[in-house]
Design a protein around this motif. Structure first.
Motif, mmCIF file in Angstrom:
data_model
loop_
_atom_site.group_PDB
_atom_site.id
_atom_site.type_symbol
_atom_site.label_atom_id
_atom_site.label_comp_id
_atom_site.label_asym_id
_atom_site.label_seq_id
_atom_site.Cartn_x
_atom_site.Cartn_y
_atom_site.Cartn_z
ATOM 1 N N ASP A 109 11.465 -15.883 -1.880
ATOM 2 C CA ASP A 109 10.406 -16.869 -1.647
ATOM 3 C C ASP A 109 9.264 -16.337 -0.790
ATOM 4 N N ALA A 110 9.397 -15.105 -0.283
ATOM 5 C CA ALA A 110 8.363 -14.534 0.582
ATOM 6 C C ALA A 110 7.402 -13.684 -0.236
ATOM 7 N N GLU A 111 6.112 -13.979 -0.149
ATOM 8 C CA GLU A 111 5.139 -13.168 -0.879
ATOM 9 C C GLU A 111 5.078 -11.755 -0.302
ATOM 10 N N ASN A 112 5.101 -11.656 1.012
ATOM 11 C CA ASN A 112 5.177 -10.382 1.714
ATOM 12 C C ASN A 112 6.206 -10.520 2.828
ATOM 13 N N PHE A 113 6.886 -9.425 3.145
ATOM 14 C CA PHE A 113 7.881 -9.473 4.219
ATOM 15 C C PHE A 113 7.969 -8.108 4.887
ATOM 16 N N PHE A 114 8.237 -8.142 6.188
ATOM 17 C CA PHE A 114 8.479 -6.919 6.942
ATOM 18 C C PHE A 114 9.936 -6.489 6.774
ATOM 19 N N VAL A 115 10.175 -5.194 6.918
ATOM 20 C CA VAL A 115 11.526 -4.648 7.015
ATOM 21 C C VAL A 115 11.521 -3.705 8.208
ATOM 22 N N ILE A 116 12.532 -3.815 9.067
ATOM 23 C CA ILE A 116 12.574 -2.991 10.274
ATOM 24 C C ILE A 116 13.993 -2.476 10.499
ATOM 25 N N ASN A 117 14.103 -1.226 10.913
ATOM 26 C CA ASN A 117 15.401 -0.673 11.280
ATOM 27 C C ASN A 117 15.820 -1.237 12.636
ATOM 28 N N ALA A 118 17.082 -1.608 12.764
ATOM 29 C CA ALA A 118 17.556 -2.194 14.019
ATOM 30 C C ALA A 118 17.531 -1.198 15.172
ATOM 31 N N ASP A 119 17.519 0.104 14.875
ATOM 32 C CA ASP A 119 17.659 1.098 15.936
ATOM 33 C C ASP A 119 16.340 1.746 16.347
ATOM 34 N N ILE A 120 15.218 1.048 16.108
ATOM 35 C CA ILE A 120 13.945 1.559 16.620
ATOM 36 C C ILE A 120 13.336 0.535 17.571
ATOM 37 N N LEU A 121 12.581 1.039 18.524
ATOM 38 C CA LEU A 121 11.830 0.174 19.440
ATOM 39 C C LEU A 121 10.393 0.674 19.475
ATOM 40 N N THR A 122 9.445 -0.233 19.404
ATOM 41 C CA THR A 122 8.042 0.147 19.317
ATOM 42 C C THR A 122 7.154 -0.962 19.856
ATOM 43 N N ASP A 123 5.921 -0.576 20.184
ATOM 44 C CA ASP A 123 4.910 -1.573 20.563
ATOM 45 C C ASP A 123 3.891 -1.764 19.444
ATOM 46 N N LEU A 124 4.192 -1.320 18.239
ATOM 47 C CA LEU A 124 3.284 -1.449 17.101
ATOM 48 C C LEU A 124 2.836 -2.905 16.940
ATOM 49 N N ASN A 125 1.536 -3.101 16.739
ATOM 50 C CA ASN A 125 0.965 -4.439 16.573
ATOM 51 C C ASN A 125 1.143 -4.867 15.113
ATOM 52 N N LEU A 126 2.067 -5.771 14.864
ATOM 53 C CA LEU A 126 2.348 -6.199 13.486
ATOM 54 C C LEU A 126 1.193 -7.013 12.899
ATOM 55 N N TYR A 127 0.403 -7.666 13.737
ATOM 56 C CA TYR A 127 -0.788 -8.360 13.221
ATOM 57 C C TYR A 127 -1.736 -7.360 12.563
ATOM 58 N N ALA A 128 -1.962 -6.236 13.225
ATOM 59 C CA ALA A 128 -2.874 -5.224 12.690
ATOM 60 C C ALA A 128 -2.309 -4.601 11.412
ATOM 61 N N MET A 129 -1.009 -4.346 11.406
ATOM 62 C CA MET A 129 -0.389 -3.790 10.203
ATOM 63 C C MET A 129 -0.485 -4.774 9.041
ATOM 64 N N ALA A 130 -0.295 -6.060 9.331
ATOM 65 C CA ALA A 130 -0.405 -7.090 8.285
ATOM 66 C C ALA A 130 -1.834 -7.173 7.747
ATOM 67 N N ALA A 131 -2.828 -7.076 8.634
ATOM 68 C CA ALA A 131 -4.222 -7.131 8.193
ATOM 69 C C ALA A 131 -4.540 -5.960 7.266
ATOM 70 N N PHE A 132 -4.067 -4.772 7.614
ATOM 71 C CA PHE A 132 -4.230 -3.573 6.776
ATOM 72 C C PHE A 132 -3.616 -3.802 5.392
ATOM 73 N N HIS A 133 -2.385 -4.289 5.378
ATOM 74 C CA HIS A 133 -1.643 -4.502 4.135
ATOM 75 C C HIS A 133 -2.299 -5.571 3.260
ATOM 76 N N LEU A 134 -2.713 -6.659 3.866
ATOM 77 C CA LEU A 134 -3.288 -7.760 3.095
ATOM 78 C C LEU A 134 -4.674 -7.423 2.556
ATOM 79 N N GLU A 135 -5.408 -6.584 3.268
ATOM 80 C CA GLU A 135 -6.732 -6.200 2.765
ATOM 81 C C GLU A 135 -6.626 -5.202 1.609
ATOM 82 N N LEU A 136 -5.731 -4.222 1.747
ATOM 83 C CA LEU A 136 -5.657 -3.151 0.750
ATOM 84 C C LEU A 136 -4.668 -3.459 -0.384
ATOM 85 N N GLN A 137 -3.723 -4.352 -0.122
ATOM 86 C CA GLN A 137 -2.800 -4.878 -1.130
ATOM 87 C C GLN A 137 -2.007 -3.807 -1.901
#
Length: 248
Positions: A109-137
């Protein structure tokens, strides 16, 4: 170009938590890797809280190794206020690609979805990554950075995936020949469009790397570069000490 977004229209994510965690022994002789502690807080909890900060509260978590401990942990914490579905890989861990395919019914039911490995830690801004993905599709966007790693994805100058390299053995798998490829290390986070499942012909146990290398000559797979940010692969005991410097 800077990609920004004030809110996140993507509310669904999958957390890969089924692995055997062989690099994290002796902890994983008796516990799942996802419950390894960083400053007293399990990796799984840290990543659930990380996703929630970006408005992601519909989660699928796959389990295999000490699955009962993961399920009990989620129950004990009332699923951290999220809608969580557990995808059981009962006979064997299905690797990243197989694990995602097993969980497909929970993600349909999700048009787009994130996938993340449980064993990583990061400060990556998911808003920015989503904007990149949604613009370039693209079909999928994978988070990468310029850092030392035993393996790397290879991209053209437009951030399109073209291949993969094992930096230790020198093995290369080039799907789209290009004389000017840029190597970037994968950061354990994907952002995937639901059309990906229609393209997924692999069966059984398989890696997402193999799928991406098969698809990228025809279907765009893009790299989102977050070089300069914090990223720790908490798959080894010595990396827990490093993670504890950044994640209190």
């Amino acid at each position: 170009k800077t990609y920004t977004m004030t809110g996140n229209p993507i509310h669904t994510a999958m957390i890969f938590a089924a692995g055997l965690g062989t690099r994290l022994k002796p902890w994983t002789n008796h516990h799942p890797k996802a419950l390894a502690l960083v400053n007293g807080k399990p990796l799984l909890q840290r990543n659930i809280e990380y996703l929630r900060r970006f408005g992601i509260d519909r989660l699928v978590i796959n389990v295999h190794h000490f699955a009962d401990q993961v399920v009990a942990f989620l129950d004990d914490h009332n699923h951290f206020g999220c809608h969580i579905t557990v995808s059981h890989e009962r006979e064997q861990p299905m690797e990243t690609g197989g694990g995602l395919k097993c969980a497909a019914p929970y993600l349909k039911d999700a048009e787009n979805f994130f996938v993340i490995n449980a064993d990583i830690l990061t400060d990556l801004n998911l808003y920015a990554m989503a904007a990149f993905h949604l613009e370039l599709q693209p079909v999928a966007t994978i988070a990468v950075s310029d850092r030392d790693s035993s393996r790397a994805f290879l991209f053209d100058q437009g951030d399109h995936l073209c291949g993969w390299r094992n930096n230790k053995s020198g093995e290369e798998r080039i799907s789209v020949p290009n004389p000017d490829l840029v190597a970037r290390a994968f950061s354990g986070i994907h952002l995937i469009h639901h059309s990906f499942f229609d393209l997924l012909t692999e069966e059984g146990r398989f890696s997402m790397v193999d799928v991406y290398l098969r698809l990228c000559p025809v279907h765009p797979i893009m790299g989102y570069d977050h070089s300069g940010g914090i990223f720790v692969d908490v798959g080894k005991p010595e990396s827990i000490a490093l993670a504890e410097k950044y994640f209190l």
